[in-house]
Design a protein around this motif. Structure first.
Motif, mmCIF file in Angstrom:
data_model
loop_
_atom_site.group_PDB
_atom_site.id
_atom_site.type_symbol
_atom_site.label_atom_id
_atom_site.label_comp_id
_atom_site.label_asym_id
_atom_site.label_seq_id
_atom_site.Cartn_x
_atom_site.Cartn_y
_atom_site.Cartn_z
ATOM 1 N N LYS A 160 -36.649 26.194 7.191
ATOM 2 C CA LYS A 160 -37.038 25.764 5.842
ATOM 3 C C LYS A 160 -37.269 24.253 5.786
ATOM 4 O O LYS A 160 -38.251 23.786 5.192
ATOM 5 N N LEU A 161 -36.389 23.489 6.400
ATOM 6 C CA LEU A 161 -36.529 22.036 6.365
ATOM 7 C C LEU A 161 -37.708 21.559 7.209
ATOM 8 O O LEU A 161 -38.423 20.622 6.832
ATOM 9 N N VAL A 162 -37.919 22.197 8.357
ATOM 10 C CA VAL A 162 -39.071 21.837 9.185
ATOM 11 C C VAL A 162 -40.359 22.219 8.463
ATOM 12 O O VAL A 162 -41.350 21.470 8.481
ATOM 13 N N VAL B 289 -42.847 22.441 14.511
ATOM 14 C CA VAL B 289 -43.233 21.424 13.537
ATOM 15 C C VAL B 289 -43.996 22.088 12.398
ATOM 16 O O VAL B 289 -44.512 23.207 12.536
ATOM 17 N N ALA B 290 -44.077 21.391 11.278
ATOM 18 C CA ALA B 290 -44.847 21.889 10.141
ATOM 19 C C ALA B 290 -46.340 21.854 10.467
ATOM 20 O O ALA B 290 -46.790 21.046 11.286
ATOM 21 N N PRO B 291 -47.156 22.711 9.847
ATOM 22 C CA PRO B 291 -48.597 22.750 10.136
ATOM 23 C C PRO B 291 -49.307 21.427 9.911
ATOM 24 O O PRO B 291 -50.298 21.129 10.581
ATOM 25 N N GLU B 292 -48.807 20.595 8.970
ATOM 26 C CA GLU B 292 -49.449 19.314 8.679
ATOM 27 C C GLU B 292 -48.918 18.170 9.533
ATOM 28 O O GLU B 292 -49.377 17.024 9.405
ATOM 29 N N GLY C 216 -40.944 32.300 17.962
ATOM 30 C CA GLY C 216 -41.996 33.260 17.654
ATOM 31 C C GLY C 216 -41.762 34.029 16.373
ATOM 32 O O GLY C 216 -42.686 34.629 15.822
ATOM 33 N N GLU C 217 -40.517 34.003 15.858
ATOM 34 C CA GLU C 217 -40.193 34.731 14.628
ATOM 35 C C GLU C 217 -40.187 33.825 13.399
ATOM 36 O O GLU C 217 -39.960 34.300 12.291
ATOM 37 N N LEU C 218 -40.399 32.533 13.595
ATOM 38 C CA LEU C 218 -40.381 31.583 12.479
ATOM 39 C C LEU C 218 -41.790 31.402 11.938
ATOM 40 O O LEU C 218 -42.621 30.730 12.541
ATOM 41 N N ARG C 219 -42.054 31.997 10.817
ATOM 42 C CA ARG C 219 -43.408 31.957 10.252
ATOM 43 C C ARG C 219 -43.720 30.593 9.660
ATOM 44 O O ARG C 219 -42.859 29.894 9.155
#
Length: 302
Positions: free
Chosen positions: A226-228, A166-169, A243-246
């Motif tokens: 990108k969309l997430v 999920v996105a940080p927000e 783990g590779e998705l910053r």
């Protein structure tokens, strides 16, 4: 036949001649001779386009098989003299995690510099079909556990759970674990409906009596991230990939969807280059497919 295939794939005589490293007039002349021998036209030519005729559509797949057989025969002869040449066409899903693909291909190239290596990324279904038809030598795919594709040899490489990203927000970013019922309230960024990648998630939700909407359909894990990241939806990917998705928050999921990562190659046996590639992964090229302890199921078409 190589010229016909090149025209069919590039959509034009000029680009085909460039690919085949011949002048266009020579390529056109050879195709015209072939058409005369066959007694029919393989292409409809206009000033703006070149399209296969019905006869051409029937000819090209068989021509590919003939060319590949000729290349295979040459490679087998060279291998018998101790030199591995030819091609190694590898297919892989964008979420391959069982191996470090770049490292594996790099080591193979260092060990077999005479082999022409290519890589095609795609969905599992199209990669399986590429192996069946001989367009690919090997492919790394991901399927629902217990599913075994027909017409290819199979080695299970890994088995694992999917995690949510999920996105940080996003409200779930403050937690470390969730469940399928909570995730079903969210909109998903996911692979196309009916694809093997999508079925991995759908199967788990269906088993729990749940459904989840996926208004955003993508074909690569990069697009998913990108969309997430833009907080348009949430996604589910293998833990090693997550783990590779910053810039994304990762959550474990109770009763999470699972997948098996498989390596497949042609049921007729690998080429010398493919056999060397499999051996480098610790796989006996002549081994039969590994079967699930449960009844074997064929993969469903997309």
């Amino acid at each position: 036949m190589r010229y016909v295939i090149a025209v069919a794939e590039t959509g034009g005589f000029t680009r085909a001649a460039e690919r085949c490293h011949v002048v266009q007039s020579a390529l056109s002349h050879q195709i015209a001779r072939l058409e005369k021998d066959l007694g029919t036209r393989l292409f409809d030519r206009t000033s703006r386009s070149v399209r296969l005729t019905a006869a051409g559509e029937a000819f090209v797949p068989v021509a590919r098989q003939a060319v590949e057989a000729a290349d295979r025969a040459r490679a087998e002869v060279e291998a018998a003299t101790g030199v591995v040449r030819g091609r190694l066409a590898v297919g892989a899903i964008s979420t391959v995690a069982a191996v470090d693909l770049a490292d594996v291909l790099g080591r193979f190239r260092a060990g077999y510099p005479e082999v022409r290596i290519s890589l095609r990324m795609g969905m599992s279904e199209e990669l399986i079909e590429g192996v069946r038809q001989g367009a690919l030598d090997v492919a790394f795919i991901g399927l629902v556990p217990g599913t075994r594709p027909k017409g290819v040899r199979v080695r299970k490489m890994a088995h694992g759970e999917l995690v949510a990203v999920v996105a940080p927000e996003h409200p779930l970013a403050g937690t470390e674990q969730t469940d399928l019922r909570r995730l079903a309230e969210e909109s998903f960024v996911d692979f196309p409906t009916g694809s093997a990648a999508r079925r991995q998630r759908d199967a788990a939700f269906e088993a729990a009596g749940l459904t989840a909407e996926a208004p955003f359909e993508i074909t690569s894990v990069e697009s998913l991230a990108k969309l997430v990241r833009a907080n348009l939806g949430i996604g589910m990917v293998p833990e090693a990939v997550a783990g590779e998705l910053r810039g994304l928050h990762v959550l474990r999921v109770r009763n999470a969807p699972t997948r098996e990562e498989l390596l497949v190659w042609n049921s007729l046996g690998p080429s010398p280059a493919a056999a060397a590639f499999l051996s480098g992964l610790g796989i006996d090229p002549s081994e039969r497919s590994q079967r699930s302890g449960r009844s074997e199921r064929s993969e469903r078409s997309a």
